[in-house]
Write a protein that holds these residues in place. Structure first.
Motif, PDB file in Angstrom:
ATOM      1  N   GLY A   1       0.832  -1.204   0.000  1.00 14.37           N
ATOM      2  CA  GLY A   1       0.000   0.000   0.000  1.00 14.37           C
ATOM      3  C   GLY A   1       0.865   1.252   0.000  1.00 14.37           C
ATOM      4  N   GLU A   2       0.265   2.354   0.436  1.00 10.80           N
ATOM      5  CA  GLU A   2       0.945   3.656   0.346  1.00 10.80           C
ATOM      6  C   GLU A   2       1.668   4.000   1.647  1.00 10.80           C
ATOM      7  OE1 GLU A   2      -1.547   6.709  -1.358  1.00 10.80           O
ATOM      8  OE2 GLU A   2      -0.736   8.179   0.041  1.00 10.80           O
ATOM      9  N   GLY A   3       0.924   4.164   2.690  1.00 11.55           N
ATOM     10  CA  GLY A   3       1.526   4.519   3.976  1.00 11.55           C
ATOM     11  C   GLY A   3       0.464   4.446   5.048  1.00 11.55           C
ATOM     12  N   PRO A   4       0.879   4.357   6.313  1.00 10.27           N
ATOM     13  CA  PRO A   4      -0.074   4.212   7.402  1.00 10.27           C
ATOM     14  C   PRO A   4      -0.974   5.435   7.552  1.00 10.27           C
ATOM     15  CG  PRO A   4       2.216   3.935   8.169  1.00 10.27           C
ATOM     16  CD  PRO A   4       2.275   4.393   6.754  1.00 10.27           C
ATOM     17  N   GLY A   5      -2.222   5.195   7.922  1.00  7.59           N
ATOM     18  CA  GLY A   5      -3.125   6.260   8.335  1.00  7.59           C
ATOM     19  C   GLY A   5      -3.131   6.341   9.859  1.00  7.59           C
TER      20      GLY A   5
ATOM     21  N   SER B   1     -10.027   1.205   4.830  1.00  6.21           N
ATOM     22  CA  SER B   1      -9.447   0.568   3.640  1.00  6.21           C
ATOM     23  C   SER B   1      -9.074  -0.884   3.941  1.00  6.21           C
ATOM     24  CB  SER B   1      -8.181   1.314   3.203  1.00  6.21           C
ATOM     25  OG  SER B   1      -8.498   2.565   2.689  1.00  6.21           O
TER      26      SER B   1
ATOM     27  N   GLU C   1      -3.612   2.943  11.703  1.00  9.48           N
ATOM     28  CA  GLU C   1      -2.419   2.102  11.541  1.00  9.48           C
ATOM     29  C   GLU C   1      -1.287   2.622  12.429  1.00  9.48           C
ATOM     30  OE1 GLU C   1      -4.214   3.317   8.952  1.00  9.48           O
ATOM     31  OE2 GLU C   1      -5.107   1.443   8.236  1.00  9.48           O
TER      32      GLU C   1
ATOM     33  N   ASN D   1       3.677  -1.389   3.314  1.00  8.93           N
ATOM     34  CA  ASN D   1       3.440  -0.096   2.677  1.00  8.93           C
ATOM     35  C   ASN D   1       4.731   0.469   2.083  1.00  8.93           C
ATOM     36  OD1 ASN D   1       0.610   0.693   3.130  1.00  8.93           O
ATOM     37  ND2 ASN D   1       1.142   0.611   5.310  1.00  8.93           N
TER      38      ASN D   1
ATOM     39  N   HIS E   1      -6.127   1.404  -5.025  1.00 10.84           N
ATOM     40  CA  HIS E   1      -6.063   1.420  -3.564  1.00 10.84           C
ATOM     41  C   HIS E   1      -7.495   1.208  -3.043  1.00 10.84           C
ATOM     42  CE1 HIS E   1      -5.406   2.821   0.518  1.00 10.84           C
ATOM     43  NE2 HIS E   1      -4.116   2.719   0.287  1.00 10.84           N
TER      44      HIS E   1
ATOM     45  N   PRO F   1      -0.497  -2.497   9.388  1.00  8.56           N
ATOM     46  CA  PRO F   1      -1.026  -1.878   8.172  1.00  8.56           C
ATOM     47  C   PRO F   1      -2.479  -2.279   7.885  1.00  8.56           C
ATOM     48  CG  PRO F   1       0.635  -3.560   7.627  1.00  8.56           C
ATOM     49  CD  PRO F   1       0.577  -3.463   9.113  1.00  8.56           C
ATOM     50  N   PHE F   2      -3.186  -1.362   7.278  1.00  5.29           N
ATOM     51  CA  PHE F   2      -4.537  -1.633   6.779  1.00  5.29           C
ATOM     52  C   PHE F   2      -5.479  -2.182   7.862  1.00  5.29           C
ATOM     53  CE2 PHE F   2      -2.335  -1.273   2.708  1.00  5.29           C
ATOM     54  CZ  PHE F   2      -3.239  -0.486   2.004  1.00  5.29           C
TER      55      PHE F   2
HETATM   56  N1  URA Z   1      -3.633   2.969   3.408  1.00  2.13           N
HETATM   57  C1  URA Z   1      -2.427   2.463   3.085  1.00  2.13           C
HETATM   58  O1  URA Z   1      -1.943   2.669   1.990  1.00  2.13           O
HETATM   59  N2  URA Z   1      -1.811   1.725   3.977  1.00  2.13           N
HETATM   60  C2  URA Z   1      -2.321   1.442   5.158  1.00  2.13           C
HETATM   61  O2  URA Z   1      -1.671   0.736   5.912  1.00  2.13           O
HETATM   62  C3  URA Z   1      -3.581   1.976   5.468  1.00  2.13           C
HETATM   63  C4  URA Z   1      -4.223   2.737   4.585  1.00  2.13           C
END
Ligand code: URA
Length: 186
Positions: free
Chosen positions: A42-46, A60, A49, A83, A157, A55-56
């Motif tokens: 994925g992209e990065g933690p929200g 999402s 997270e 991520n 995503h 993650p995730f």
């Molecule tokens: N979106 C992401 O790309 N990664 C996550 O871990 C959570 C949301």
């Protein structure tokens, strides 16, 4: 004895290679089966997270879990999820190029250690980074790409599917079926 992946996670836990370190609560390294055939990027933690260190786990993530169950018949413990950046960008902004570059070696080493058959990239950030392209996900998805002896399957995503509705979701489902077929054929 800790595995190489656990040692890498320990190393990342103390990382200060970019400015995101200052604002994080936890480094969200990755989760799941360290020997998985299927890896998601994925992209990065929200925010959620960042709180949980996994993650995730937000909205999402709940959609990703549902798609894993419905299209692949597995839960997240059977794949590996990571991520592009391991620390939460403030206010959920996009990760910057310098942050992505600083974090890239962790992802590359993670991929090498998990050694998946298929990587599914979730959204533009992961897809563009790993395929080294500026093309957008809408154009790139719908096929697989050779990736260092593996196959890479780009898809939307989950946040885009939450926003974009049935059509985006249907294409995501088709991409996951493609990933499943590639694993079955390996
Ligand atoms: N979106 C992401 O790309 N990664 C996550 O871990 C959570 C949301």
């Amino acid at each position: 004895m800790p595995s190489a992946l656990e040692l890498l996670a320990d190393e990342a836990a103390g990382c200060t290679l970019c400015g995101l370190a200052a604002g994080r609560n936890t480094v969200v390294f990755g989760t799941g089966d360290p020997d998985a055939d299927l890896m998601f990027v994925g992209e990065g933690p929200g925010a959620e997270e960042d709180r949980q260190g996994i993650p995730f786990v937000g909205r999402s993530g709940r959609l990703l879990d549902r798609l894993l169950a419905e299209e692949l018949g597995i839960d997240r413990s059977r794949c590996y999820i990571a991520n592009v950046v391991k620390c939460r960008p403030p206010d959920n902004r996009d990760p910057r190029a310098d942050e992505v570059e600083a974090c890239r070696p962790y992802l590359e080493r993670q991929i090498g250690l998990v050694d998946p058959v298929v990587i599914v990239t979730l959204g533009n950030f992961a897809t563009r980074l790993l395929l080294d392209t500026d093309t957008g996900i809408t154009k790139l998805r719908g096929r697989s790409y050779p990736f260092g002896g593996r196959q890479l399957v780009p898809t939307f995503h989950p946040a885009a599917a939450l926003r974009g509705g049935a059509d985006v979701l249907a294409r995501m489902r088709a991409d996951l079926v493609r990933a499943k077929m590639l694993i079955g054929a390996s």
